[in-house]
Structures are given as C-alpha cells and as structure tokens.
Design an enzyme around this catalytic site. Structure first.
Site, PDB file in Angstrom:
ATOM      1  N   LEU A  24       0.835  -1.208   0.000  1.00  0.00           N
ATOM      2  CA  LEU A  24       0.000   0.000   0.000  1.00  0.00           C
ATOM      3  C   LEU A  24       0.866   1.253   0.000  1.00  0.00           C
ATOM      4  O   LEU A  24       1.955   1.274   0.561  1.00  0.00           O
ATOM      5  CB  LEU A  24      -0.897   0.006   1.243  1.00  0.00           C
ATOM      6  CG  LEU A  24      -1.927  -1.121   1.360  1.00  0.00           C
ATOM      7  CD1 LEU A  24      -2.597  -1.062   2.727  1.00  0.00           C
ATOM      8  CD2 LEU A  24      -2.967  -1.027   0.243  1.00  0.00           C
ATOM      9  N   ASP A  66       2.388  -5.907   2.937  1.00  0.00           N
ATOM     10  CA  ASP A  66       2.797  -4.920   3.937  1.00  0.00           C
ATOM     11  C   ASP A  66       3.192  -5.549   5.271  1.00  0.00           C
ATOM     12  O   ASP A  66       3.382  -4.834   6.264  1.00  0.00           O
ATOM     13  CB  ASP A  66       1.653  -3.918   4.168  1.00  0.00           C
ATOM     14  CG  ASP A  66       1.343  -3.108   2.926  1.00  0.00           C
ATOM     15  OD1 ASP A  66       2.136  -2.224   2.579  1.00  0.00           O
ATOM     16  OD2 ASP A  66       0.314  -3.383   2.278  1.00  0.00           O
ATOM     17  N   GLU A  71       4.854  -3.338  13.299  1.00  0.00           N
ATOM     18  CA  GLU A  71       4.408  -2.498  14.411  1.00  0.00           C
ATOM     19  C   GLU A  71       2.894  -2.305  14.425  1.00  0.00           C
ATOM     20  O   GLU A  71       2.294  -2.144  15.490  1.00  0.00           O
ATOM     21  CB  GLU A  71       5.090  -1.131  14.343  1.00  0.00           C
ATOM     22  CG  GLU A  71       4.699  -0.219  15.496  1.00  0.00           C
ATOM     23  CD  GLU A  71       5.355   1.141  15.425  1.00  0.00           C
ATOM     24  OE1 GLU A  71       5.984   1.533  16.416  1.00  0.00           O
ATOM     25  OE2 GLU A  71       5.235   1.800  14.374  1.00  0.00           O
ATOM     26  N   ASP A  72       2.272  -2.336  13.247  1.00  0.00           N
ATOM     27  CA  ASP A  72       0.833  -2.076  13.184  1.00  0.00           C
ATOM     28  C   ASP A  72      -0.006  -3.208  13.746  1.00  0.00           C
ATOM     29  O   ASP A  72      -1.198  -3.030  13.986  1.00  0.00           O
ATOM     30  CB  ASP A  72       0.422  -1.795  11.739  1.00  0.00           C
ATOM     31  CG  ASP A  72       0.958  -0.463  11.242  1.00  0.00           C
ATOM     32  OD1 ASP A  72       0.931   0.508  12.010  1.00  0.00           O
ATOM     33  OD2 ASP A  72       1.419  -0.411  10.081  1.00  0.00           O
ATOM     34  N   ARG A  91      -4.719  -5.782   5.379  1.00  0.00           N
ATOM     35  CA  ARG A  91      -3.740  -6.072   6.420  1.00  0.00           C
ATOM     36  C   ARG A  91      -4.347  -6.804   7.620  1.00  0.00           C
ATOM     37  O   ARG A  91      -3.631  -7.168   8.558  1.00  0.00           O
ATOM     38  CB  ARG A  91      -3.080  -4.767   6.890  1.00  0.00           C
ATOM     39  CG  ARG A  91      -2.355  -4.016   5.766  1.00  0.00           C
ATOM     40  CD  ARG A  91      -1.390  -2.995   6.310  1.00  0.00           C
ATOM     41  NE  ARG A  91      -0.353  -3.654   7.098  1.00  0.00           N
ATOM     42  CZ  ARG A  91       0.507  -2.998   7.869  1.00  0.00           C
ATOM     43  NH1 ARG A  91       0.450  -1.684   7.963  1.00  0.00           N
ATOM     44  NH2 ARG A  91       1.432  -3.660   8.554  1.00  0.00           N
ATOM     45  N   ARG A 137      -6.585   5.144   9.529  1.00  0.00           N
ATOM     46  CA  ARG A 137      -6.444   3.736   9.918  1.00  0.00           C
ATOM     47  C   ARG A 137      -6.893   3.461  11.361  1.00  0.00           C
ATOM     48  O   ARG A 137      -7.008   2.312  11.758  1.00  0.00           O
ATOM     49  CB  ARG A 137      -4.980   3.311   9.781  1.00  0.00           C
ATOM     50  CG  ARG A 137      -4.390   3.489   8.384  1.00  0.00           C
ATOM     51  CD  ARG A 137      -4.820   2.403   7.420  1.00  0.00           C
ATOM     52  NE  ARG A 137      -4.147   2.511   6.139  1.00  0.00           N
ATOM     53  CZ  ARG A 137      -2.954   1.992   5.864  1.00  0.00           C
ATOM     54  NH1 ARG A 137      -2.304   1.325   6.803  1.00  0.00           N
ATOM     55  NH2 ARG A 137      -2.420   2.137   4.678  1.00  0.00           N
ATOM     56  N   HIS A 168       0.053   7.953   9.605  1.00  0.00           N
ATOM     57  CA  HIS A 168       0.006   7.532  11.000  1.00  0.00           C
ATOM     58  C   HIS A 168       0.516   8.645  11.896  1.00  0.00           C
ATOM     59  O   HIS A 168       1.340   9.463  11.473  1.00  0.00           O
ATOM     60  CB  HIS A 168       0.890   6.290  11.235  1.00  0.00           C
ATOM     61  CG  HIS A 168       0.278   5.005  10.791  1.00  0.00           C
ATOM     62  ND1 HIS A 168       0.971   4.069  10.041  1.00  0.00           N
ATOM     63  CD2 HIS A 168      -0.951   4.464  10.987  1.00  0.00           C
ATOM     64  CE1 HIS A 168       0.189   3.024   9.805  1.00  0.00           C
ATOM     65  NE2 HIS A 168      -0.976   3.237  10.365  1.00  0.00           N
ATOM     66  N   LEU A 249       6.556   3.107   0.561  1.00  0.00           N
ATOM     67  CA  LEU A 249       5.354   2.457   1.086  1.00  0.00           C
ATOM     68  C   LEU A 249       4.881   3.139   2.373  1.00  0.00           C
ATOM     69  O   LEU A 249       4.151   2.550   3.167  1.00  0.00           O
ATOM     70  CB  LEU A 249       5.637   0.974   1.353  1.00  0.00           C
ATOM     71  CG  LEU A 249       6.118   0.172   0.144  1.00  0.00           C
ATOM     72  CD1 LEU A 249       6.495  -1.241   0.553  1.00  0.00           C
ATOM     73  CD2 LEU A 249       5.050   0.144  -0.948  1.00  0.00           C
ATOM     74  N   CYS A 255       8.084   1.286  12.114  1.00  0.00           N
ATOM     75  CA  CYS A 255       7.169   0.331  11.483  1.00  0.00           C
ATOM     76  C   CYS A 255       7.753  -1.072  11.392  1.00  0.00           C
ATOM     77  O   CYS A 255       7.024  -2.063  11.376  1.00  0.00           O
ATOM     78  CB  CYS A 255       6.825   0.790  10.070  1.00  0.00           C
ATOM     79  SG  CYS A 255       6.303   2.497   9.926  1.00  0.00           S
TER      80      CYS A 255
END
Length: 264
Positions: A24, A66, A71-72, A91, A137, A168, A249, A255
């Site tokens: 993404l 991704d 971290e997400d 994701r 997000r 973010h 990205l 991240c």
C-alpha cells in the site's frame, strides 16, 4: 536510568517478501527495490542486535505485501501485548500471524475485537502515558476499546488527531527519551506534546520524523544531515539506516519492529 518506553531486551521483525512491491502507498512514487530493501533490513536488524537485544526475525508473508511493517499488528507494554485491528482491509490477516510469536513472550495477551480499528503506527507510548492519534487507519471506536484495556493496566490514554494527509501519528513524531519528542512542526502545532521537550525537524527534513530510540541508540532514516547533526548535538547516539524503499510504502524506522520486554 532506563525506561520501558525506550529500553528493550527483545524485538520482533519480519523480512520483506517479494510481494512487497505491491504494498500500500498513499502516493505512487514507484515500486521499492526488493534487493536493496533486504540489505537495508539486514542493517536494521544488525543495529538492534548490536544493542544487546534478542531479535526474532520472522519469515516473509507473501500473501500480505505490507507484513514487514509489524508495528501495526500489536502494542507491547510492560503488562502484556494487545493485538491490533488494522484499518486497511488487506492487512487484517497479519494479526493472526503475529499472535503465536507474542503468545510465547507475554502471559497477558489481549485483542481489539472491533467493530473499531486501530494500528500500532498511531500509538506512541512515552512511559508516562499512551498517545493515540486518530487517522484514516485508527478510529474513535478502536481507541475506546484500547482505553478499556489500558485502564485495567493503569495506563493513561490521551486521544489526539493525526493531521490530514499524514498516514500515521508516528509518521510525524518519535520518542527520543521519556521527556523528549522529535516532531514535525505541523504535528506539534496541534498541542499533542504539552509537557514534553520537543525537537522540531529542520525545514525540508520532515520525512525523518519517524525514528526509534532503542536502548542507547537512535535509529534514524539516512539522508537527513540537518536532523542527524541536531540529534548528535543534543547528545543522542544516532545510527542512520537506509529507508529509501520503505518510504515509498509510507514506512519508517518504527514500522519495522515490535520492541518489547517479555513477561514470560
């Protein structure tokens, strides 16, 4: 003096797969170079390990372009880990792949179950509080569910708003020590960091905002000489890392890893 927000015994990272070229991005500035990305990732992992930390390196997930941005998927705190609920539909499946690794490290593992969404890139833990920026997000429902868990663990959550056009919250800021935030002027102008010492990114180098303090070093995107000079002058031991391809990205230093102190 060490802090659980900056000093860690462990980290988790994931190798970028071949499919990362289809990851993404808010703006298409070209596809990342997989070979160059692997070399930069090797340097990133080596830098973390050089601090004395144990780094778990997970295999690529080709079905999730991704997935290197681990971290997400989770928030790791001294009390336990919380599995996130990403706002990007492509994701969502990454979380289940991360769960077994974290289950082996934390006795208390919680889940954001929805219907809200929240991603780790929107959360900054400073040691004294948890700052969460709502974004494309991360929504209010996701923040509210996180707050309930943090209340049980005795953490204060402050809900903020990530500026329009910023992916973010941590795209525009990072923690340098428990009292100091590196931030763009744009984000700081929102009043997010009242009570902290704030170092502003030099004009034209706002893309260096996403750094990480890991034990006694600061991992900083390479190619931002004014920022590097400022942080060195402030007494930080910086380690520049090539972020050319991750940046395509919308990814950065934070991240690429989960940083933690296991409870098991």
């Amino acid at each position: 003096m060490t802090s659980p927000a900056t000093h860690f015994t462990h980290a988790i990272s994931r190798r970028p797969g071949q499919s990362v070229t289809g990851g993404l991005r808010a703006e298409d500035r070209g596809a990342p170079d997989h070979v160059r990305m692997l070399a930069a990732h090797d340097n990133y992992i080596a830098t973390l390990r050089a601090t004395g930390a144990e780094v778990t390196l997970l295999d690529p997930l080709e079905d999730y372009p991704d997935a290197l941005f681990v971290e997400d998927t989770a928030l790791c705190l001294p009390e336990g880990a919380i599995m996130m609920r990403p706002g990007a539909p492509s994701r969502m499946g990454e979380v289940a792949h991360m769960r077994p690794t974290l289950a082996g490290l934390f006795a208390d593992l919680r889940d954001i179950t929805g219907p809200g969404h929240i991603e780790g890139g929107d959360i900054l833990y400073t040691g004294r509080e948890v700052l969460v920026g709502k974004s494309a997000r991360t929504d209010a429902e996701g923040v509210a569910e996180l707050r309930k868990i943090l209340d049980e663990w005795g953490h204060s959550l402050r809900e903020l708003q990530t500026p329009d056009g910023v992916l973010h919250f941590k795209t525009d800021c990072s923690l340098l020590d428990p009292e100091t935030i590196l931030s763009t002027r744009l984000l700081d102008s929102e009043g997010c960091f009242d009570g902290y010492r704030v170092l502003h990114l030099p004009e034209g180098e706002e893309a260096a905002a996403n750094a990480i303090r890991f034990n006694d070093v600061v991992l900083l995107p390479d190619g931002f000489p004014k920022t590097a000079e400022m942080l060195t002058r402030e007494g930080y031991d910086i380690r520049p890392i090539d972020n050319t391809d991750c940046a395509l990205l919308d990814g950065g230093m934070s991240c690429l890893s989960l940083r933690l102190n296991p409870t098991k």
